[in-house]
Design a protein around this motif. Structure first.
Motif, PDB file in Angstrom:
ATOM      1  N   TYR A 136     -11.948 -13.513  41.572  1.00 26.57           N
ATOM      2  CA  TYR A 136     -12.119 -14.126  42.892  1.00 26.57           C
ATOM      3  C   TYR A 136     -13.526 -13.864  43.433  1.00 26.57           C
ATOM      4  CZ  TYR A 136      -7.106 -15.072  43.394  1.00 26.57           C
ATOM      5  OH  TYR A 136      -5.833 -15.552  43.240  1.00 26.57           O
ATOM      6  N   ARG A 137     -14.012 -12.649  43.255  1.00 23.59           N
ATOM      7  CA  ARG A 137     -15.320 -12.269  43.786  1.00 23.59           C
ATOM      8  C   ARG A 137     -16.436 -13.124  43.170  1.00 23.59           C
ATOM      9  NH1 ARG A 137     -15.367  -6.423  43.905  1.00 23.59           N
ATOM     10  NH2 ARG A 137     -14.253  -6.860  45.806  1.00 23.59           N
ATOM     11  N   GLU A 138     -16.381 -13.353  41.866  1.00 25.86           N
ATOM     12  CA  GLU A 138     -17.393 -14.178  41.198  1.00 25.86           C
ATOM     13  C   GLU A 138     -17.349 -15.612  41.720  1.00 25.86           C
ATOM     14  OE1 GLU A 138     -16.776 -14.172  36.993  1.00 25.86           O
ATOM     15  OE2 GLU A 138     -16.808 -11.995  36.852  1.00 25.86           O
ATOM     16  N   ALA A 140     -16.145 -16.671  44.567  1.00 24.83           N
ATOM     17  CA  ALA A 140     -16.590 -16.699  45.965  1.00 24.83           C
ATOM     18  C   ALA A 140     -18.113 -16.691  46.028  1.00 24.83           C
ATOM     19  CB  ALA A 140     -16.024 -15.496  46.713  1.00 24.83           C
ATOM     20  N   HIS A 141     -18.739 -15.873  45.209  1.00 29.37           N
ATOM     21  CA  HIS A 141     -20.202 -15.807  45.180  1.00 29.37           C
ATOM     22  C   HIS A 141     -20.792 -17.155  44.771  1.00 29.37           C
ATOM     23  CE1 HIS A 141     -24.166 -14.961  43.370  1.00 29.37           C
ATOM     24  NE2 HIS A 141     -24.277 -14.149  44.422  1.00 29.37           N
ATOM     25  N   VAL A 147     -14.459 -14.024  49.816  1.00 30.00           N
ATOM     26  CA  VAL A 147     -13.418 -13.839  48.807  1.00 30.00           C
ATOM     27  C   VAL A 147     -12.068 -14.275  49.361  1.00 30.00           C
ATOM     28  CG1 VAL A 147     -12.206 -12.138  47.379  1.00 30.00           C
ATOM     29  CG2 VAL A 147     -14.664 -11.964  47.673  1.00 30.00           C
ATOM     30  N   LYS A 151      -9.185 -16.878  47.823  1.00 35.56           N
ATOM     31  CA  LYS A 151      -7.787 -16.478  47.626  1.00 35.56           C
ATOM     32  C   LYS A 151      -6.849 -17.420  48.377  1.00 35.56           C
ATOM     33  CE  LYS A 151      -8.502 -11.571  46.767  1.00 35.56           C
ATOM     34  NZ  LYS A 151      -8.230 -10.201  47.214  1.00 35.56           N
TER      35      LYS A 151
END
Length: 168
Positions: A136-138, A140-141, A147, A151
């Motif tokens: 998710y973090r990747e 979102a970036h 993030v 989700k």
């Protein structure tokens, strides 16, 4: 989750997604079924460690399945010659047969049709997180959003897809 009813609800909600990812990763329905069963077995054994504050049950199951798939693929690489004579004969016979691509093609068309119904933002999030198995973090970036937004998009997209698949 740690009760029969809880496990039944999780099986109903997430088994198809786990099966689809396992078939995609392993290329074999039998191995994929084994991977899904191992995933649920590991989840059942460690259900007391699940923390809802850290994420959803689905995310937790996907992480467990990822570990199961990695274990299975590593075992396959570590012992490529561990095959019996029957296995070798089966492989030799199947090399000369024409593979049946229809099942995979139907699955890809179905996924494409279901994704086409989603709004563009949800479709992009699902494609990256679920289909490309990215964090998710990747995602979102890359998308330039928080993030939590990614989700939420995935959550509502999967909810919509579940409703659509129940209608058909």
């Amino acid at each position: 989750m740690c009760t029969d009813d809880g496990l039944g609800a999780v099986l109903t909600a997430d088994r198809a997604l786990l099966q689809w990812r396992a078939v995609r990763a392993l290329g074999d329905r039998g191995l994929a079924e084994h991977a899904v069963q191992e995933t649920f077995l590991r989840a059942w054994r460690s259900c007391g460690q699940f923390d809802a504050d850290k994420g959803a049950v689905r995310t937790w199951l996907l992480a467990i399945e990822r570990n199961v798939l990695i274990d299975m693929l590593r075992a396959r690489v570590a012992r490529p010659g561990d095959s019996g004579w029957d296995d070798i004969c089966d492989v030799a016979e199947s090399q000369h047969a024409c593979p049946d691509f229809s099942e995979g093609l139907v699955a890809r068309v179905l996924v494409a049709q279901l994704l086409a119904v989603l709004p563009a933002a949800q479709r992009a999030a699902v494609r990256e997180v679920i289909l490309h198995d990215r964090a998710y973090r990747e995602v979102a970036h890359d998308l330039g959003v928080p993030v939590g937004t990614v989700k939420t998009r995935v959550h509502y997209a999967l909810q919509s897809l579940r409703k659509l698949s129940q209608r058909t």
